[in-house]
Design a protein around this motif. Structure first.
Motif, PDB file in Angstrom:
ATOM      1  N   MET A 122     -12.058 -30.898 -54.063  1.00  0.00           N
ATOM      2  CA  MET A 122     -11.185 -31.704 -54.913  1.00  0.00           C
ATOM      3  C   MET A 122     -10.171 -30.809 -55.610  1.00  0.00           C
ATOM      4  O   MET A 122     -10.479 -29.685 -56.006  1.00  0.00           O
ATOM      5  CB  MET A 122     -12.013 -32.465 -55.953  1.00  0.00           C
ATOM      6  N   ASP A 123      -8.955 -31.306 -55.773  1.00  0.00           N
ATOM      7  CA  ASP A 123      -7.925 -30.566 -56.498  1.00  0.00           C
ATOM      8  C   ASP A 123      -8.347 -30.322 -57.946  1.00  0.00           C
ATOM      9  O   ASP A 123      -9.038 -31.138 -58.558  1.00  0.00           O
ATOM     10  CB  ASP A 123      -6.609 -31.358 -56.507  1.00  0.00           C
ATOM     11  N   LEU A 124      -7.883 -29.196 -58.485  1.00  0.00           N
ATOM     12  CA  LEU A 124      -8.088 -28.854 -59.887  1.00  0.00           C
ATOM     13  C   LEU A 124      -6.740 -28.855 -60.598  1.00  0.00           C
ATOM     14  O   LEU A 124      -5.741 -28.382 -60.050  1.00  0.00           O
ATOM     15  CB  LEU A 124      -8.745 -27.477 -60.020  1.00  0.00           C
ATOM     16  N   HIS A 125      -6.710 -29.383 -61.829  1.00  0.00           N
ATOM     17  CA  HIS A 125      -5.458 -29.518 -62.565  1.00  0.00           C
ATOM     18  C   HIS A 125      -5.612 -28.998 -63.993  1.00  0.00           C
ATOM     19  O   HIS A 125      -6.651 -29.193 -64.625  1.00  0.00           O
ATOM     20  CB  HIS A 125      -5.011 -30.979 -62.627  1.00  0.00           C
ATOM     21  N   ASP A 126      -4.546 -28.371 -64.507  1.00  0.00           N
ATOM     22  CA  ASP A 126      -4.538 -27.972 -65.905  1.00  0.00           C
ATOM     23  C   ASP A 126      -3.653 -28.940 -66.688  1.00  0.00           C
ATOM     24  O   ASP A 126      -3.218 -29.975 -66.164  1.00  0.00           O
ATOM     25  CB  ASP A 126      -4.072 -26.519 -66.063  1.00  0.00           C
ATOM     26  N   SER A 151      -3.938 -43.897 -49.790  1.00  0.00           N
ATOM     27  CA  SER A 151      -5.352 -43.685 -50.069  1.00  0.00           C
ATOM     28  C   SER A 151      -5.943 -42.510 -49.314  1.00  0.00           C
ATOM     29  O   SER A 151      -6.881 -41.879 -49.793  1.00  0.00           O
ATOM     30  CB  SER A 151      -6.145 -44.948 -49.732  1.00  0.00           C
ATOM     31  N   GLN A 152      -5.421 -42.201 -48.137  1.00  0.00           N
ATOM     32  CA  GLN A 152      -5.976 -41.093 -47.368  1.00  0.00           C
ATOM     33  C   GLN A 152      -4.883 -40.387 -46.580  1.00  0.00           C
ATOM     34  O   GLN A 152      -3.944 -41.007 -46.097  1.00  0.00           O
ATOM     35  CB  GLN A 152      -7.074 -41.576 -46.432  1.00  0.00           C
ATOM     36  N   LEU A 153      -5.045 -39.070 -46.473  1.00  0.00           N
ATOM     37  CA  LEU A 153      -4.146 -38.294 -45.627  1.00  0.00           C
ATOM     38  C   LEU A 153      -4.463 -38.532 -44.162  1.00  0.00           C
ATOM     39  O   LEU A 153      -3.573 -38.622 -43.327  1.00  0.00           O
ATOM     40  CB  LEU A 153      -4.289 -36.808 -45.952  1.00  0.00           C
ATOM     41  N   GLY A 156     -12.952 -38.452 -43.872  1.00  0.00           N
ATOM     42  CA  GLY A 156     -11.517 -38.324 -43.985  1.00  0.00           C
ATOM     43  C   GLY A 156     -11.155 -37.475 -45.185  1.00  0.00           C
ATOM     44  O   GLY A 156     -12.001 -36.773 -45.749  1.00  0.00           O
ATOM     45  N   ARG A 157      -9.883 -37.529 -45.560  1.00  0.00           N
ATOM     46  CA  ARG A 157      -9.425 -36.766 -46.720  1.00  0.00           C
ATOM     47  C   ARG A 157      -8.463 -37.621 -47.532  1.00  0.00           C
ATOM     48  O   ARG A 157      -7.504 -38.192 -46.992  1.00  0.00           O
ATOM     49  CB  ARG A 157      -8.740 -35.463 -46.292  1.00  0.00           C
ATOM     50  N   HIS A 158      -8.736 -37.724 -48.831  1.00  0.00           N
ATOM     51  CA  HIS A 158      -7.891 -38.520 -49.721  1.00  0.00           C
ATOM     52  C   HIS A 158      -6.558 -37.822 -49.972  1.00  0.00           C
ATOM     53  O   HIS A 158      -6.435 -36.599 -49.828  1.00  0.00           O
ATOM     54  CB  HIS A 158      -8.585 -38.733 -51.072  1.00  0.00           C
ATOM     55  N   ARG A 159      -5.575 -38.621 -50.395  1.00  0.00           N
ATOM     56  CA  ARG A 159      -4.282 -38.060 -50.804  1.00  0.00           C
ATOM     57  C   ARG A 159      -4.328 -37.656 -52.277  1.00  0.00           C
ATOM     58  O   ARG A 159      -4.133 -36.496 -52.615  1.00  0.00           O
ATOM     59  CB  ARG A 159      -3.159 -39.068 -50.560  1.00  0.00           C
ATOM     60  N   PHE A 160      -4.604 -38.584 -53.180  1.00  0.00           N
ATOM     61  CA  PHE A 160      -4.753 -38.231 -54.593  1.00  0.00           C
ATOM     62  C   PHE A 160      -6.096 -37.529 -54.787  1.00  0.00           C
ATOM     63  O   PHE A 160      -7.151 -38.091 -54.497  1.00  0.00           O
ATOM     64  CB  PHE A 160      -4.691 -39.477 -55.470  1.00  0.00           C
ATOM     65  N   GLY A 161      -6.043 -36.310 -55.276  1.00  0.00           N
ATOM     66  CA  GLY A 161      -7.242 -35.489 -55.405  1.00  0.00           C
ATOM     67  C   GLY A 161      -7.489 -34.614 -54.206  1.00  0.00           C
ATOM     68  O   GLY A 161      -8.147 -33.585 -54.304  1.00  0.00           O
ATOM     69  N   SER A 162      -7.008 -35.035 -53.054  1.00  0.00           N
ATOM     70  CA  SER A 162      -7.075 -34.353 -51.759  1.00  0.00           C
ATOM     71  C   SER A 162      -8.484 -33.952 -51.348  1.00  0.00           C
ATOM     72  O   SER A 162      -8.670 -33.092 -50.496  1.00  0.00           O
ATOM     73  CB  SER A 162      -6.123 -33.144 -51.706  1.00  0.00           C
ATOM     74  N   ASN A 163      -9.496 -34.593 -51.928  1.00  0.00           N
ATOM     75  CA  ASN A 163     -10.866 -34.255 -51.556  1.00  0.00           C
ATOM     76  C   ASN A 163     -11.249 -34.886 -50.220  1.00  0.00           C
ATOM     77  O   ASN A 163     -10.853 -36.002 -49.879  1.00  0.00           O
ATOM     78  CB  ASN A 163     -11.854 -34.700 -52.652  1.00  0.00           C
ATOM     79  N   TRP A 164     -12.064 -34.143 -49.452  1.00  0.00           N
ATOM     80  CA  TRP A 164     -12.707 -34.692 -48.265  1.00  0.00           C
ATOM     81  C   TRP A 164     -13.726 -35.741 -48.708  1.00  0.00           C
ATOM     82  O   TRP A 164     -14.325 -35.619 -49.779  1.00  0.00           O
ATOM     83  CB  TRP A 164     -13.411 -33.586 -47.490  1.00  0.00           C
TER      84      TRP A 164
END
Length: 320
Positions: free
Chosen positions: A268-272, A287-289, A242-250
């Motif tokens: 995974m999302d990257l943030h500054d 928890s998941q998209l 699946g794919r997470h919502r926070f971080g949006s990683n598979w």
């Protein structure tokens, strides 16, 4: 304090042979009897549960004995030692690394990072309006490929007091990227833009320990293929793909003999530093998209899949 992320996780296991085979099947390379590496040199280290050289076991079922963080340079290592040493013992090891306990009682190590630079292409796709990726997809779905984990991504702890546990890591420069209300934060250290390298989940004290860890893969296709390989080898899927919502990683999680779940992740999302943390209540939607269910292969016109019931009407639709 330029902490990059986890360099290694050290486990004391009951069934050493099964744990070794699991990590090999997962895709890590065995570089010594005890060390299993990803492509960048980050690793899982195994020992028997009664190995006296290990840090003490937790009074729970958790088999994680130590999380080793990589830092960018000696100055960062010295700054960490000074900060932690203000209120707890810091042990200096013969190789120059240091170790100490966090607020929740997890043993931590800090060392100048062992990570090797990677120069690998990410997964590519063909899409209208984008440059053509001729030949890439055919190579990416090679049925005989064995996807290799690229880098140790993150670890997740069950802790009895998430706020108290978080306070230790904020002292070391970790920032909260997102939070589940009443559950705990996703934390990112200063030396990476990954959405998180640590997630803290508040639980009763009896559950304290490692919930899961994961390595980054080259893309969602590698997550799917690596996970399918694990299923075909007889390992039990726990959650995903699946794919997470926070971080949006598979993601795709599996049961393991290491006393925790083990995940594959990708993209995974990257943030500054400009990122503003979000907060949401814990729920399936948060928890998941989306979430898939693994099932046996089949083909239109063939027999129904073993892992799910298919009505005659549904099968007829597939055959048409």
């Amino acid at each position: 304090m330029n902490i990059i992320g986890p360099d290694a996780l050290v486990f004391g296991v009951d069934d050493l042979a099964a744990s070794i085979q699991y990590l090999i099947d997962y895709g890590l390379q065995q570089v010594s009897p005890q060390r299993f590496e990803a492509l960048d040199g980050t690793a899982v280290i195994l020992a028997r549960h009664d190995d006296l050289t290990l840090p003490p076991a937790m009074p729970t079922a958790s088999k994680l004995r130590k999380t080793v963080y990589g830092v960018a340079d000696q100055a960062s290592l010295d700054a960490i030692a000074a900060e932690i040493g203000r209120d707890r013992a810091v042990r200096r090891l013969a190789d120059g690394a240091i170790e100490a306990e966090d607020n929740a009682g997890f043993m931590l190590g800090f060392q100048i990072t062992c990570r090797r630079p990677l120069a690998l292409a990410a997964e590519s796709v063909n899409a209208p309006g984008a440059p053509a990726q001729r030949g890439i997809n055919q190579l990416g779905v090679n049925p005989d490929a064995i996807p290799r984990p690229r880098s140790l991504s993150h670890v997740v702890y069950f802790v009895p007091d998430a706020a108290h546990a978080e306070a230790f890591y904020t002292r070391l420069g970790f920032v909260c990227t997102d939070r589940f209300t009443g559950v705990g934060p996703f934390l990112r250290p200063a030396g990476t833009q990954d959405h998180h390298t640590l997630f803290l989940i508040q639980t009763p004290p009896v559950m304290k320990g490692c919930e899961h860890f994961t390595f980054h893969m080259g893309g969602p296709t590698e997550v799917m293929q690596a996970g399918t390989n694990m299923v075909n080898k007889g390992y039990q899927s726990f959650w995903g793909p699946g794919r997470h919502r926070f971080g949006s990683n598979w993601f795709w999680y599996f049961n393991s003999p290491l006393g925790c779940h083990v995940e594959y992740d990708a993209d995974m999302d990257l943030h500054d530093t400009q990122w503003v943390a979000r907060e949401a209540g814990m729920s399936a939607d948060a928890s998941q998209l989306f979430l898939f269910q693994q099932r046996d292969k089949w083909a239109p016109g063939g027999p129904p899949p073993k892992s799910a019931a298919v009505s005659p009407d549904e099968l007829a639709v597939h055959v048409k």
